[in-house]
Motif scaffolding. Sequence first.
Motif, PDB file in Angstrom:
ATOM      1  N   GLY A   1      -4.354   5.376  42.205  1.00 60.62           N
ATOM      2  CA  GLY A   1      -3.471   4.835  41.183  1.00 60.62           C
ATOM      3  C   GLY A   1      -2.389   5.852  40.876  1.00 60.62           C
ATOM      4  N   ASP A   2      -2.320   6.294  39.626  1.00 55.76           N
ATOM      5  CA  ASP A   2      -1.314   7.273  39.212  1.00 55.76           C
ATOM      6  C   ASP A   2      -1.852   8.702  39.190  1.00 55.76           C
ATOM      7  OD1 ASP A   2       0.535   5.238  38.845  1.00 55.76           O
ATOM      8  OD2 ASP A   2      -0.116   4.888  36.780  1.00 55.76           O
ATOM      9  N   HIS A   3      -3.080   8.898  39.644  1.00 55.72           N
ATOM     10  CA  HIS A   3      -3.711  10.216  39.540  1.00 55.72           C
ATOM     11  C   HIS A   3      -3.973  10.804  40.921  1.00 55.72           C
ATOM     12  CE1 HIS A   3      -4.309   9.392  35.272  1.00 55.72           C
ATOM     13  NE2 HIS A   3      -4.837   8.229  35.610  1.00 55.72           N
ATOM     14  N   ARG A   4      -3.663  12.081  41.095  1.00 58.56           N
ATOM     15  CA  ARG A   4      -3.894  12.777  42.360  1.00 58.56           C
ATOM     16  C   ARG A   4      -5.252  13.462  42.323  1.00 58.56           C
ATOM     17  NH1 ARG A   4       0.949  15.082  45.827  1.00 58.56           N
ATOM     18  NH2 ARG A   4       1.179  12.824  45.790  1.00 58.56           N
TER      19      ARG A   4
ATOM     20  N   PHE B   1     -10.951  -3.941  46.547  1.00 58.40           N
ATOM     21  CA  PHE B   1      -9.517  -3.682  46.381  1.00 58.40           C
ATOM     22  C   PHE B   1      -8.666  -4.906  46.703  1.00 58.40           C
ATOM     23  CE2 PHE B   1     -10.197   1.100  47.487  1.00 58.40           C
ATOM     24  CZ  PHE B   1     -10.757   1.294  46.227  1.00 58.40           C
ATOM     25  N   SER B   2      -9.308  -6.027  47.046  1.00 56.04           N
ATOM     26  CA  SER B   2      -8.616  -7.281  47.376  1.00 56.04           C
ATOM     27  C   SER B   2      -7.828  -7.201  48.677  1.00 56.04           C
ATOM     28  CB  SER B   2      -7.693  -7.716  46.225  1.00 56.04           C
ATOM     29  OG  SER B   2      -8.433  -7.927  45.036  1.00 56.04           O
ATOM     30  N   VAL B   3      -8.358  -6.452  49.641  1.00 59.02           N
ATOM     31  CA  VAL B   3      -7.796  -6.456  50.989  1.00 59.02           C
ATOM     32  C   VAL B   3      -8.586  -7.481  51.797  1.00 59.02           C
ATOM     33  CG1 VAL B   3      -7.358  -5.138  53.092  1.00 59.02           C
ATOM     34  CG2 VAL B   3      -7.144  -4.028  50.855  1.00 59.02           C
ATOM     35  N   PRO B   4      -7.977  -8.598  52.179  1.00 62.17           N
ATOM     36  CA  PRO B   4      -8.716  -9.658  52.864  1.00 62.17           C
ATOM     37  C   PRO B   4      -9.092  -9.293  54.294  1.00 62.17           C
ATOM     38  CG  PRO B   4      -6.397 -10.203  52.784  1.00 62.17           C
ATOM     39  CD  PRO B   4      -6.560  -8.953  51.966  1.00 62.17           C
TER      40      PRO B   4
ATOM     41  N   HIS C   1      -3.652   0.287  50.378  1.00 60.16           N
ATOM     42  CA  HIS C   1      -4.073   0.240  48.974  1.00 60.16           C
ATOM     43  C   HIS C   1      -3.838   1.603  48.326  1.00 60.16           C
ATOM     44  CE1 HIS C   1      -7.725   2.668  49.455  1.00 60.16           C
ATOM     45  NE2 HIS C   1      -8.071   1.942  50.508  1.00 60.16           N
ATOM     46  N   ASN C   2      -3.949   1.646  47.004  1.00 54.82           N
ATOM     47  CA  ASN C   2      -3.702   2.892  46.271  1.00 54.82           C
ATOM     48  C   ASN C   2      -4.967   3.483  45.662  1.00 54.82           C
ATOM     49  OD1 ASN C   2      -4.257   1.149  44.172  1.00 54.82           O
ATOM     50  ND2 ASN C   2      -2.367   1.518  43.031  1.00 54.82           N
ATOM     51  N   GLY C   3      -6.114   3.098  46.210  1.00 56.45           N
ATOM     52  CA  GLY C   3      -7.377   3.587  45.678  1.00 56.45           C
ATOM     53  C   GLY C   3      -7.896   2.759  44.529  1.00 56.45           C
ATOM     54  N   VAL C   4      -7.114   1.760  44.112  1.00 53.41           N
ATOM     55  CA  VAL C   4      -7.514   0.865  43.018  1.00 53.41           C
ATOM     56  C   VAL C   4      -7.360  -0.599  43.441  1.00 53.41           C
ATOM     57  CG1 VAL C   4      -7.038   0.141  40.641  1.00 53.41           C
ATOM     58  CG2 VAL C   4      -6.854   2.567  41.265  1.00 53.41           C
ATOM     59  N   THR C   5      -6.219  -0.903  44.064  1.00 51.47           N
ATOM     60  CA  THR C   5      -5.941  -2.279  44.470  1.00 51.47           C
ATOM     61  C   THR C   5      -5.034  -2.306  45.692  1.00 51.47           C
ATOM     62  OG1 THR C   5      -5.212  -4.449  43.648  1.00 51.47           O
ATOM     63  CG2 THR C   5      -3.875  -2.545  43.034  1.00 51.47           C
ATOM     64  N   ALA C   6      -5.004  -3.434  46.365  1.00 53.67           N
ATOM     65  CA  ALA C   6      -4.208  -3.579  47.579  1.00 53.67           C
ATOM     66  C   ALA C   6      -2.725  -3.672  47.262  1.00 53.67           C
ATOM     67  CB  ALA C   6      -4.641  -4.830  48.330  1.00 53.67           C
ATOM     68  N   TYR C   7      -1.903  -3.277  48.250  1.00 55.44           N
ATOM     69  CA  TYR C   7      -0.470  -3.511  48.187  1.00 55.44           C
ATOM     70  C   TYR C   7      -0.218  -4.882  48.826  1.00 55.44           C
ATOM     71  CZ  TYR C   7       0.006   1.559  47.390  1.00 55.44           C
ATOM     72  OH  TYR C   7      -0.081   2.837  46.901  1.00 55.44           O
ATOM     73  N   PRO C   8       0.184  -5.884  48.057  1.00 53.10           N
ATOM     74  CA  PRO C   8       0.348  -7.236  48.607  1.00 53.10           C
ATOM     75  C   PRO C   8       1.291  -7.307  49.804  1.00 53.10           C
ATOM     76  CG  PRO C   8       0.407  -7.291  46.210  1.00 53.10           C
ATOM     77  CD  PRO C   8       0.435  -5.852  46.601  1.00 53.10           C
TER      78      PRO C   8
END
Length: 291
Positions: free
Chosen positions: A177-180, A71-74, A27-34
């Motif tokens: 997301g887009d922020h470090r 984050f929608s990681v099942p 995930h990117n700290g906001v949502t999962a990578y499908p």
Amino acid sequence: MTQLIESLSEISGRYNALFVDLWGCVHNGVTAYPDAVAALQQYRTQTGGKVILVTNSPRPRAQVAEQLVQFSVPADAYDDIASSGDSARAAMFEGVVGNKVWHIGTPTEAPFFEPLKLLDNPAPIERVTLEAAEGIVCTGPEDPTADPSVYRPQFLLAKQKGLKLLCANPDIVVDRGDHREWCAGALAQLYTEMGGESLYFGKPHPPIYDLARRRLRKIADVADDSILCIGDGIHTDIQGGIGEGLDTLFITGGLAAEEFGSDPAKPDKARLDTWLSDQRLSPTAAISFLR
């Protein structure tokens, strides 16, 4: 020479278990990578392989699991979780930085101080001011966007007092997301540079790998040569895995993506090889994104 692959399935048949980084990988700290989720689900269902999520999060395992739901990681994408937070908590309740500690972190990280049932006689821990502290517990900066140097005045006093700093997350930065954002590791690094002593319990240090192996042993007996470590942190995930004698898969599209060309999905192999040589590390394989 590091093998550049297109999908996890190209090499996953060699391994009975995966130690998988979370942030920047699943995930990117906001949502999962499908695609990453699908790759882990496929690995578990088609090969019967086990997946231990090994994260430098300062949160306890249960709290990491709750965050993964957000984050929608099942749950069927992994078998168990080993967090830097749990590894560091165990050390804290063993009294490695004393009983009275100055906490650097946010209110959301308060569960770090909840009683740890795994220990028979946990040390009583009290959060106090820096002036009254016997040690420091750092779960992360209070403001992850502020430069770590803001802690120099407090760290100067802490060093003069001879306090040890327990670092619950060795990561220097993460991308939300887009922020470090800065992590606890950046503060521990600063404290060490100033002459203080920092103690680490997440990747690349041995305690979290010991925890991951113990979590794995509860569900399967897997030899080290059948474990693959996956992550985007070259000096955490990859250095740690190599240090443990484990094979590693480097995610090039994460923290170091800009080093390998303009398209994160298509890393330039020559640039990758040069960069890895500069880092003096040689992962078993590399892939743009986990898929």
